[in-house]
Design a protein around this motif. Structure first.
Motif, PDB file in Angstrom:
ATOM      1  N   GLN A 144       0.821  -1.216   0.000  1.00 38.70           N
ATOM      2  CA  GLN A 144       0.000   0.000   0.000  1.00 38.70           C
ATOM      3  C   GLN A 144       0.853   1.262   0.000  1.00 38.70           C
ATOM      4  N   THR A 145       2.102   1.141   0.427  1.00 37.57           N
ATOM      5  CA  THR A 145       2.967   2.323   0.582  1.00 37.57           C
ATOM      6  C   THR A 145       3.858   2.561  -0.633  1.00 37.57           C
ATOM      7  N   PHE A 146       3.752   1.696  -1.653  1.00 41.46           N
ATOM      8  CA  PHE A 146       4.519   1.857  -2.885  1.00 41.46           C
ATOM      9  C   PHE A 146       3.580   2.229  -4.030  1.00 41.46           C
ATOM     10  N   PHE A 147       4.148   2.879  -5.025  1.00 46.19           N
ATOM     11  CA  PHE A 147       3.434   3.076  -6.291  1.00 46.19           C
ATOM     12  C   PHE A 147       4.206   2.303  -7.348  1.00 46.19           C
ATOM     13  N   ILE A 148       3.679   1.148  -7.737  1.00 46.33           N
ATOM     14  CA  ILE A 148       4.375   0.272  -8.668  1.00 46.33           C
ATOM     15  C   ILE A 148       3.488   0.075  -9.892  1.00 46.33           C
ATOM     16  N   ASP A 149       3.955   0.536 -11.039  1.00 49.24           N
ATOM     17  CA  ASP A 149       3.149   0.508 -12.261  1.00 49.24           C
ATOM     18  C   ASP A 149       2.631  -0.883 -12.596  1.00 49.24           C
ATOM     19  N   ALA A 150       3.484  -1.890 -12.401  1.00 46.30           N
ATOM     20  CA  ALA A 150       3.162  -3.242 -12.871  1.00 46.30           C
ATOM     21  C   ALA A 150       1.936  -3.833 -12.181  1.00 46.30           C
ATOM     22  N   TYR A 151       1.592  -3.319 -10.989  1.00 46.42           N
ATOM     23  CA  TYR A 151       0.452  -3.864 -10.260  1.00 46.42           C
ATOM     24  C   TYR A 151      -0.797  -3.003 -10.427  1.00 46.42           C
ATOM     25  N   ARG A 152      -0.891  -2.363 -11.617  1.00 51.99           N
ATOM     26  CA  ARG A 152      -2.058  -1.552 -11.948  1.00 51.99           C
ATOM     27  C   ARG A 152      -2.552  -1.935 -13.341  1.00 51.99           C
ATOM     28  N   ALA A 153      -3.866  -2.043 -13.466  1.00 50.45           N
ATOM     29  CA  ALA A 153      -4.464  -2.400 -14.758  1.00 50.45           C
ATOM     30  C   ALA A 153      -5.935  -2.040 -14.738  1.00 50.45           C
ATOM     31  N   HIS A 154      -6.480  -1.798 -15.928  1.00 56.08           N
ATOM     32  CA  HIS A 154      -7.910  -1.496 -16.007  1.00 56.08           C
ATOM     33  C   HIS A 154      -8.759  -2.737 -15.732  1.00 56.08           C
ATOM     34  N   ASN A 155      -8.283  -3.878 -16.161  1.00 56.22           N
ATOM     35  CA  ASN A 155      -8.996  -5.140 -15.951  1.00 56.22           C
ATOM     36  C   ASN A 155      -7.996  -6.186 -15.474  1.00 56.22           C
ATOM     37  N   TYR A 156      -8.305  -6.841 -14.392  1.00 56.51           N
ATOM     38  CA  TYR A 156      -7.364  -7.850 -13.904  1.00 56.51           C
ATOM     39  C   TYR A 156      -8.082  -8.885 -13.038  1.00 56.51           C
ATOM     40  N   LEU A 157      -7.379  -9.989 -12.856  1.00 57.62           N
ATOM     41  CA  LEU A 157      -7.763 -11.037 -11.916  1.00 57.62           C
ATOM     42  C   LEU A 157      -6.585 -11.257 -10.976  1.00 57.62           C
ATOM     43  N   ALA A 158      -6.871 -11.536  -9.720  1.00 59.39           N
ATOM     44  CA  ALA A 158      -5.796 -11.779  -8.752  1.00 59.39           C
ATOM     45  C   ALA A 158      -6.264 -12.831  -7.756  1.00 59.39           C
ATOM     46  N   THR A 159      -5.299 -13.591  -7.280  1.00 60.68           N
ATOM     47  CA  THR A 159      -5.615 -14.607  -6.272  1.00 60.68           C
ATOM     48  C   THR A 159      -4.454 -14.705  -5.292  1.00 60.68           C
ATOM     49  N   GLY A 160      -4.745 -15.240  -4.114  1.00 60.89           N
ATOM     50  CA  GLY A 160      -3.705 -15.370  -3.101  1.00 60.89           C
ATOM     51  C   GLY A 160      -3.998 -16.505  -2.151  1.00 60.89           C
ATOM     52  N   LEU A 161      -2.941 -16.990  -1.524  1.00 63.51           N
ATOM     53  CA  LEU A 161      -3.049 -18.061  -0.542  1.00 63.51           C
ATOM     54  C   LEU A 161      -2.207 -17.679   0.671  1.00 63.51           C
ATOM     55  N   LYS A 162      -2.774 -17.881   1.872  1.00 63.84           N
ATOM     56  CA  LYS A 162      -2.090 -17.497   3.101  1.00 63.84           C
ATOM     57  C   LYS A 162      -2.038 -18.697   4.037  1.00 63.84           C
ATOM     58  N   PHE A 163      -0.886 -18.876   4.657  1.00 59.13           N
ATOM     59  CA  PHE A 163      -0.714 -19.909   5.674  1.00 59.13           C
ATOM     60  C   PHE A 163      -0.324 -19.219   6.973  1.00 59.13           C
ATOM     61  N   ILE A 164      -1.090 -19.485   8.014  1.00 64.39           N
ATOM     62  CA  ILE A 164      -0.901 -18.772   9.283  1.00 64.39           C
ATOM     63  C   ILE A 164      -0.744 -19.783  10.404  1.00 64.39           C
ATOM     64  N   VAL A 165       0.384 -19.728  11.076  1.00 68.33           N
ATOM     65  CA  VAL A 165       0.660 -20.592  12.223  1.00 68.33           C
ATOM     66  C   VAL A 165       0.683 -19.712  13.470  1.00 68.33           C
ATOM     67  N   THR A 166      -0.006 -20.162  14.520  1.00 66.90           N
ATOM     68  CA  THR A 166      -0.054 -19.422  15.785  1.00 66.90           C
ATOM     69  C   THR A 166       0.608 -20.266  16.863  1.00 66.90           C
ATOM     70  N   PRO A 167       1.920 -20.141  17.032  1.00 61.31           N
ATOM     71  CA  PRO A 167       2.616 -20.991  18.010  1.00 61.31           C
ATOM     72  C   PRO A 167       2.245 -20.653  19.448  1.00 61.31           C
ATOM     73  N   ILE A 168       2.028 -19.372  19.733  1.00 58.29           N
ATOM     74  CA  ILE A 168       1.573 -18.945  21.051  1.00 58.29           C
ATOM     75  C   ILE A 168       0.495 -17.890  20.848  1.00 58.29           C
ATOM     76  N   LYS A 169      -0.271 -17.660  21.878  1.00 60.67           N
ATOM     77  CA  LYS A 169      -1.403 -16.746  21.783  1.00 60.67           C
ATOM     78  C   LYS A 169      -0.940 -15.365  21.325  1.00 60.67           C
ATOM     79  N   ASN A 170      -1.668 -14.811  20.342  1.00 65.33           N
ATOM     80  CA  ASN A 170      -1.460 -13.466  19.803  1.00 65.33           C
ATOM     81  C   ASN A 170      -0.201 -13.312  18.960  1.00 65.33           C
ATOM     82  N   VAL A 171       0.496 -14.405  18.689  1.00 62.70           N
ATOM     83  CA  VAL A 171       1.662 -14.359  17.807  1.00 62.70           C
ATOM     84  C   VAL A 171       1.386 -15.235  16.591  1.00 62.70           C
ATOM     85  N   ASP A 172       1.481 -14.646  15.399  1.00 58.70           N
ATOM     86  CA  ASP A 172       1.222 -15.365  14.156  1.00 58.70           C
ATOM     87  C   ASP A 172       2.455 -15.344  13.270  1.00 58.70           C
ATOM     88  N   ILE A 173       2.718 -16.474  12.629  1.00 60.04           N
ATOM     89  CA  ILE A 173       3.723 -16.550  11.578  1.00 60.04           C
ATOM     90  C   ILE A 173       2.949 -16.669  10.267  1.00 60.04           C
TER      91      ILE A 173
END
Length: 755
Positions: A648-677
């Motif tokens: 959000q803090t960068f302005f990068i031309d390549a990640y801008r388009a009039h029409n696009y599709l995007a997808t993402g996958l996230k893996f989140i491990v919580t070894p102790i309370k309130n701490v996420d990897i």
């Protein structure tokens, strides 16, 4: 530890069960009940304090130990013990917008500053409603006489004004249990008969004396999980307050025959995460005591008789029998009562308790309501129910404070203020300010909430934003060159919103924007050079549908976010070339072709286990937008894909388009309370990438010719004031694609008009 005072077998004896306070440790009492019932040990009377009063009350209205066990292990129960509502009961349309605030102070400037200090840690509204819903039916059916329950019952609370313990044998059962649980500074105290009452454990954390004096049983079984007062510590505020507030309690049965069971209970007082272990502890501790108990008891309970008696109380527990014909509101003025009545009691038509739940949490979600406490009463003649609400309006001023602290020059300060007025309609005024190298801006809105069967709100607003990507750039990242870009965004908007169920809303908006961009069209410039300037003044209409059950406003691990938007936009472009510009002609107010834009964003988290979650992200944009006068102006107005905090803090031309599709996958491990990897990977696929021509104009690439990746690996501590994160980001641009990023606080800004 077992304490046995034998005196030979008892005949025709009555047995009392005493359950101590002790916070979350009190879940052990469920195991005690389970073991006693499995071994046909009758329970003729029950008395409890604090959590012991809650577990005892469940049993006293006819819940089986198994039912109680299943109940306390639900996410719903664990949520309300933290003062949270499960997402499906939250009322999204009343939630405050997300900003970079760390903390919110609620103030009344006419009060002494001490009165503005918070008196409780958790929101009591969810648990207050839950207790009313759980106990109202049975309590009213037995005329609020605790001797007429499935098991005669007593609970205790503390009258701190008169420094004495109070025992309840009748009254509204939910209120009495709630008073017994009002742990100081954690859960707000309540008033009964004009007395402000706190947790019963302050003066009597093991009410064997109440059991003995009220019921005079022949044998007492005590279950004690209470934390014993240690000596006060000059470095431990909790131990000092505990010794100041709590009397020492005698944990021995006071009648001639009795046994004390002390299960393992080494958990923090408000940690309900170890429910099964605590229940098992109470169960096995009691099993070890069963032979000693049976030596003192000549006859066991008959299981069939228990079930027959429970059937009667199951009908009392049936909430379908509760329909409210009247509403009484206490603690508010006439205008405020009108707002509350219109929020709950539509045209004075009777409503069921099922209908009430949705309306009640809509009302409770209003930030102008401090608290409401519900009591259900029944007319013994007509059998009609009345809902009585006791409460207070919230303090009129909210003060928000926050910041972003980072290793990159994007740090900033944030402050916000809100004024609330509760009358026939709810009114609030909000304004904020950001000040930093990357972003400075302000936003203000006035909101009018109209109650009723079909509630809605009106919200006029104004936003000014200034983005300076040049000053906040990290220049050794090659992909940030040319880094000079300053945007100014001024827009006014009128929005109308309506709830769609509890967790979603639809809103419709119209706005007008003055948008200014200063930039160079090439890499070579000096401080003496003048920038190109593009002005775009436009009007827009848009409709949004949003679902939001995410558990955090940043770095979420649970819930669903869905936003579908349709927008129509038309405006006029003006351009003033700088001295380094390829363009030489100035033009003003050239009408751009109107365009339609559709955007869909989905962010969903799947809980595979307690410590591992998977997030699935998807986004798509379709637009009929055309090119602006030059490539840079075209890119500036194109929709951006910024899925990670740093992006959000960068302005990068390549990640801008009039029409696009995007997808993402996230893996989140919580070894102790309130701490996420967190490990996140995203694919950005423009339908046609926007390319720069040799003359500085714009053209489309072949379909699907280019695609780009963004990655994130971070450790996040979700502190009470916000996230503290350190991580590595990846952008597939060139040799310097990796960036180290550290920040404290929420990377959340006022919304851009173009987004």
């Amino acid at each position: 530890m077992l304490l046995l005072l034998p005196n030979g077998p008892l005949n025709a004896q009555k047995i009392g069960l005493v359950l101590s306070g002790g916070g979350a440790s009190g879940l052990s009492h469920i195991g005690v009940l389970k073991a006693l019932e499995e071994n046909n040990i009758p329970i003729d009377y029950i008395a409890g304090t604090s959590i012991g009063s809650l577990i005892g009350a469940y049993y006293a209205i006819g819940y089986t130990p198994k039912q109680i066990e299943e109940l306390v292990k639900t996410t719903f129960f664990q949520s309300i013990t933290r003062g949270d509502l499960p997402a499906k009961y939250e009322y999204m349309v009343k939630k405050r917008d997300d900003y970079a605030s760390w903390v919110t102070f609620k103030l009344n400037f006419t009060d002494h500053y001490l009165k503005n200090l918070p008196t409780n840690v958790i929101n009591s509204i969810p648990i207050d409603y839950y207790l009313m819903e759980t106990f109202a039916g049975v309590s009213n059916q037995v005329n609020n006489n605790f001797d007429s329950l499935f098991v005669p019952f007593r609970c205790v609370a503390s009258d701190v004004a008169n420094k004495k313990s109070i025992s309840f044998k009748d009254g509204d059962l939910a209120s009495c249990v709630r008073a017994s649980m009002s742990y100081p500074f954690y859960l707000r105290p309540i008033s009964i008969d004009g007395k402000l009452l706190f947790d019963g454990g302050l003066y009597n954390n093991f009410p064997t004396d109440v059991m003995y004096n009220e019921f005079n049983p022949d044998f007492i079984i005590g279950s004690n999980v209470a934390e014993k007062n240690g000596a006060p510590d000059d470095d431990n505020l909790y131990s000092q307050l505990r010794n100041l507030l709590m009397n020492q309690t005698n944990f021995n049965p006071v009648c001639e025959n009795g046994i004390l069971i002390e299960p393992w209970s080494d958990v923090s007082i408000f940690n309900f995460d170890n429910a099964q272990r605590l229940i098992d502890s109470g169960y096995y501790s009691t099993l070890r005591a069963i032979p000693l108990i049976k030596k003192q008891i000549s006859a066991g309970a008959v299981t069939q008789t228990l079930e027959e008696r429970r059937q009667k109380f199951k009908t009392y527990q049936n909430l379908k029998n509760i329909t409210y014909n009247n509403l009484e509101v206490h603690g508010y003025n006439d205008r405020q009562k009108n707002f509350i009545s219109n929020s709950l009691f539509y045209k004075n038509k009777p409503f069921t308790i099922d209908q009430l739940k949705k309306r009640y949490f809509r009302l409770a979600g209003d930030d102008k309501i401090k608290n409401i406490f519900p009591i259900s009463t029944i007319d013994t003649v007509t059998k009609k129910y009345t809902l009585k609400l006791y409460g207070k309006k919230e303090k009129p001023f909210y003060l928000d404070a926050g910041a972003i602290l980072s290793n990159r020059p994007i740090s900033e300060a944030f402050i916000g203020i809100q004024y609330n007025y509760l009358g026939k309609i709810g009114t609030s005024f909000y304004a904020n300010g950001y000040l930093g190298k990357l972003y400075s801006g302000t936003h203000a809105h006035l909101r009018f909430d109209f109650p009723g069967k079909d509630p809605f709100y009106l919200e006029p607003s104004f936003t000014y934003s200034r983005w300076d990507y040049y000053s906040s750039s990290v220049l050794f990242y090659d992909f940030l060159k040319p880094a000079y870009l300053i945007q100014e965004d001024k827009y006014g908007e009128m929005k109308i919103g309506i709830p769609v169920g509890n967790i979603s809303q639809a809103n419709f908006a119209a706005g007008y924007t003055e948008w200014t961009n200063q930039y160079y069209q090439n890499d070579v410039f000096t401080r003496l050079d003048t920038t190109d300037k593009t002005y775009f003044d436009y009007a827009y209409l848009q409709a949004n549908y949003t679902i939001n059950t995410l558990n955090r406003k940043m770095y979420a691990t649970e819930g669903l976010y869905l936003n579908a938007r349709i927008r129509y936009l038309e405006g006029r472009e003006s351009h003033i070339p700088g001295n380094t510009s390829i363009d030489t002609l100035t033009f003003r107010n050239v009408t751009q072709s109107p365009w339609l834009q559709l955007k869909l964003t989905v962010d969903n988290y799947i809980k595979t286990s307690k410590s591992f979650k998977i997030g699935v992200f998807g986004e798509g944009v379709y637009s009929t937008q055309s090119f602006f006068s030059n490539y840079q102006a075209t890119i500036l107005s194109a929709p951006a894909f910024n899925p990670t905090p740093e992006s959000q803090t960068f302005f990068i031309d390549a990640y801008r388009a009039h029409n696009y599709l995007a997808t993402g996958l996230k893996f989140i491990v919580t070894p102790i309370k309130n701490v996420d990897i967190r490990t996140e990977a995203y694919l950005f696929q423009p339908i046609n990438s926007i390319l720069k021509t040799s003359t500085g104009g714009s053209e489309y690439s072949s379909p699907f010719l280019y695609r780009h990746f963004i990655g994130l690996a971070a450790a996040v501590y979700n502190s009470p004031i916000g996230p503290i994160s350190v991580g590595l980001n990846y952008y597939d641009q060139n040799d310097n694609s990796f960036s180290f990023f550290f920040h404290i606080g929420y990377i959340i800004f006022n919304r851009k008009s173009i987004d």
